[in-house]
Design an enzyme around this catalytic site. Structure first.
Site, short mmCIF file in Angstrom:
data_model
loop_
_atom_site.label_atom_id
_atom_site.label_comp_id
_atom_site.label_asym_id
_atom_site.label_seq_id
_atom_site.Cartn_x
_atom_site.Cartn_y
_atom_site.Cartn_z
N CYS A 167 0.81 -1.22 0.00
CA CYS A 167 0.00 0.00 0.00
C CYS A 167 0.84 1.27 0.00
O CYS A 167 0.28 2.38 -0.03
CB CYS A 167 -0.96 -0.03 1.17
SG CYS A 167 -2.04 -1.48 1.12
N HIS A 307 -2.49 8.01 6.29
CA HIS A 307 -2.79 6.70 5.70
C HIS A 307 -4.24 6.36 6.05
O HIS A 307 -4.99 5.92 5.20
CB HIS A 307 -1.80 5.66 6.23
CG HIS A 307 -1.86 4.36 5.51
ND1 HIS A 307 -1.88 4.26 4.13
CD2 HIS A 307 -1.90 3.07 5.97
CE1 HIS A 307 -1.93 2.99 3.77
NE2 HIS A 307 -1.96 2.24 4.86
N GLU A 318 -0.84 5.18 13.75
CA GLU A 318 -0.51 6.42 13.04
C GLU A 318 -0.71 7.63 13.96
O GLU A 318 0.05 8.60 13.89
CB GLU A 318 -1.39 6.55 11.79
CG GLU A 318 -0.96 7.70 10.89
CD GLU A 318 -1.63 7.69 9.52
OE1 GLU A 318 -2.65 7.00 9.35
OE2 GLU A 318 -1.13 8.40 8.61
N LYS A 339 -9.25 8.16 2.32
CA LYS A 339 -9.82 6.81 2.26
C LYS A 339 -11.22 6.75 2.87
O LYS A 339 -11.95 5.80 2.61
CB LYS A 339 -8.90 5.81 2.97
CG LYS A 339 -7.56 5.59 2.28
CD LYS A 339 -6.73 4.56 3.03
CE LYS A 339 -5.38 4.33 2.36
NZ LYS A 339 -4.43 5.44 2.60
N HIS A 344 -9.79 2.11 0.31
CA HIS A 344 -8.34 1.93 0.30
C HIS A 344 -7.91 1.40 -1.07
O HIS A 344 -8.11 0.22 -1.37
CB HIS A 344 -7.94 0.96 1.40
CG HIS A 344 -6.47 0.88 1.65
ND1 HIS A 344 -5.53 1.47 0.81
CD2 HIS A 344 -5.76 0.30 2.66
CE1 HIS A 344 -4.33 1.26 1.27
NE2 HIS A 344 -4.43 0.56 2.39
N PHE A 403 1.83 -3.47 3.97
CA PHE A 403 2.17 -4.76 4.57
C PHE A 403 3.67 -5.01 4.40
O PHE A 403 4.28 -4.64 3.39
CB PHE A 403 1.40 -5.88 3.88
CG PHE A 403 -0.03 -6.05 4.35
CD1 PHE A 403 -0.53 -5.33 5.42
CD2 PHE A 403 -0.86 -6.96 3.73
CE1 PHE A 403 -1.84 -5.49 5.86
CE2 PHE A 403 -2.18 -7.15 4.16
CZ PHE A 403 -2.66 -6.41 5.23
#
Length: 417
Positions: A167, A307, A318, A339, A344, A403
């Site tokens: 991502c 994010h 975060e 998002k 996402h 990831f």
């Protein structure tokens, strides 16, 4: 000619293909309204799936961008990339025939590449045998093909790269494009990301990981970053392509400049294959690197495009990382999650969010983080809840984390001579 160590990189064009609009104007207007792109999946039958919702790009006709034969022989991920690149080139008023093609590059990332093509050909393999697998299967599914195809489309013979960092793919693509121009290897790069992973196997995989929201009965409230009741992300798709250009090159052709890229940070959590470092150390270090490279003090940041996935672990991590970066100023700096509206977009997310951020600089408007119903006390940031606000925005960082613990952060600011 600008000395190599003084080369500045500006953004002169953008192309957005998103679940809430195709083209920067449609995208921005939907963002400002707080429009939600999540709904029930239409791209495949979800009867046997636990997850039934996604943020799909609607009313997208690949034959508006590619001829019929070409569209049939390419994956949806490439269709999005081609459309976004065309929009970006047009937006930049770029006459590609006049460019030095060897100084014209393409950096386009993706997390999943042509995963839909892989699925289709696995079905063919098992149902009809290996001899029926498409001769176009390999070029359709390999993740570098969007970057290659955009280069072919525009004759870009300079540096070319397809970054794959889950991502964080498009943030890393843009960051590496920025570095490439700064060091003098290219004057202009089409950069960003594309993703088309609303497919049976990809959604089933993320659902099995418990990464997706289970709010199947209420898709419009499923993506709720930093909200106490968040329960996972809504998978999205689309593409964002931006024109990164060396400043003197842009100036010489009289280009419109949206913003300047001034910093890029990257790091790895080195912690877990899917879970972020719970303390947010890797995210903090990437943000701190981007801010330091930009020559800012953290408190000078006006806006953080987070994010902000809407997963319990990410948003809390975060928040801790942002608090560590900003110290006592953390409640003063605006933090938004694109998002919350587009879902996402995985490897396309960072590029789409960078377009949202540069338009915030240009328009003096910060789009909201929607679905802020019950704020999570563990995520007590200034998240611009539910409604857009007018604000002078000069300095923005865009966060993306993938990831494997990949962290990428881009710093952009309003352009000044």
């Amino acid at each position: 000619m600008t000395p190599m160590n003084n080369r500045r990189v500006v953004i002169t064009g953008c192309g957005a293909v998103t679940p809430i609009g195709i083209g920067k104007d449609a995208f921005w207007e939907a963002l400002e309204r707080g429009e939600n792109g999540a709904d029930y999946i239409t791209l495949f039958d979800t009867e046997k799936h636990n997850n039934k919702i996604a943020a799909e790009v609607k009313n997208f006709d690949p034959e508006l961008w590619l001829d019929k034969k070409e569209a049939r022989r390419t994956d949806r991920v490439l269709h999005f990339a081609a459309a976004a690149a065309d929009l970006a080139v047009k937006d930049a008023d770029l006459d590609v025939e006049k460019l030095d093609k060897e100084m014209f590059g393409v950096y386009v990332g993706s997390g999943e590449g042509g995963i839909g093509t892989i699925e289709d050909n696995f079905r063919i393999l098992f149902d009809k045998g290996p001899n029926r697998v498409s001769p176009f299967m390999v070029p359709m599914m390999i993740t570098n093909m969007s970057a290659a195809y955009v280069a072919i489309r525009f004759g870009a013979k300079g540096p070319n790269m397809a970054v794959v960092t889950a991502c964080a793919s498009s943030i890393n693509s843009m960051g590496e494009a920025y570095n490439c121009i700064v060091r003098g290897d290219a004057d202009i790069i089409l950069t960003g990301g594309s993703e088309a992973a609303v497919t049976p196997i990809a959604t089933a995989g993320f659902a099995s990981l418990k990464a997706l929201s289970g709010r199947n009965d209420d898709p419009k409230h499923a993506s709720r970053p930093f909200d106490k009741e968040r329960d996972g992300f809504v998978i999205g798709e689309g593409a964002g392509i931006l024109v990164f250009e060396e400043y003197e090159h842009a100036k010489a052709r009289g280009a419109h400049i949206y913003a300047e890229v001034t910093g890029y940070g990257l790091s790895c959590d080195a912690h877990h294959i899917t879970a972020p470092d719970p303390g947010g150390d890797g995210a903090y270090r990437a943000m701190a690197m981007a801010v330091k490279k930009a020559g800012w003090r953290p408190e000078q940041i006006d806006l953080i495009n987070a994010h902000g996935t809407s997963t319990p672990l990410n948003d809390k991590m975060e928040t801790l990382a942002i608090k560590r970066l900003l110290g006592d100023k953390y409640k003063e700096v605006m933090v938004q999650s694109t998002k919350s509206m587009v879902g996402h977009g995985l490897g396309a997310a960072g590029a789409i969010e960078t377009i949202a951020s540069l338009l915030a600089i240009e328009k003096g408007i910060v789009h909201p983080t929607i679905n802020q119903i019950e704020p999570d006390p563990d995520c007590d940031l200034n998240t611009v809840p539910n409604h857009a606000v007018h604000a002078k925005v000069d300095r923005v960082i865009i966060n993306n984390f993938g990831f494997g613990g990949h962290n990428g952060v881009l710093a952009i600011e309003s352009f000044k001579e």
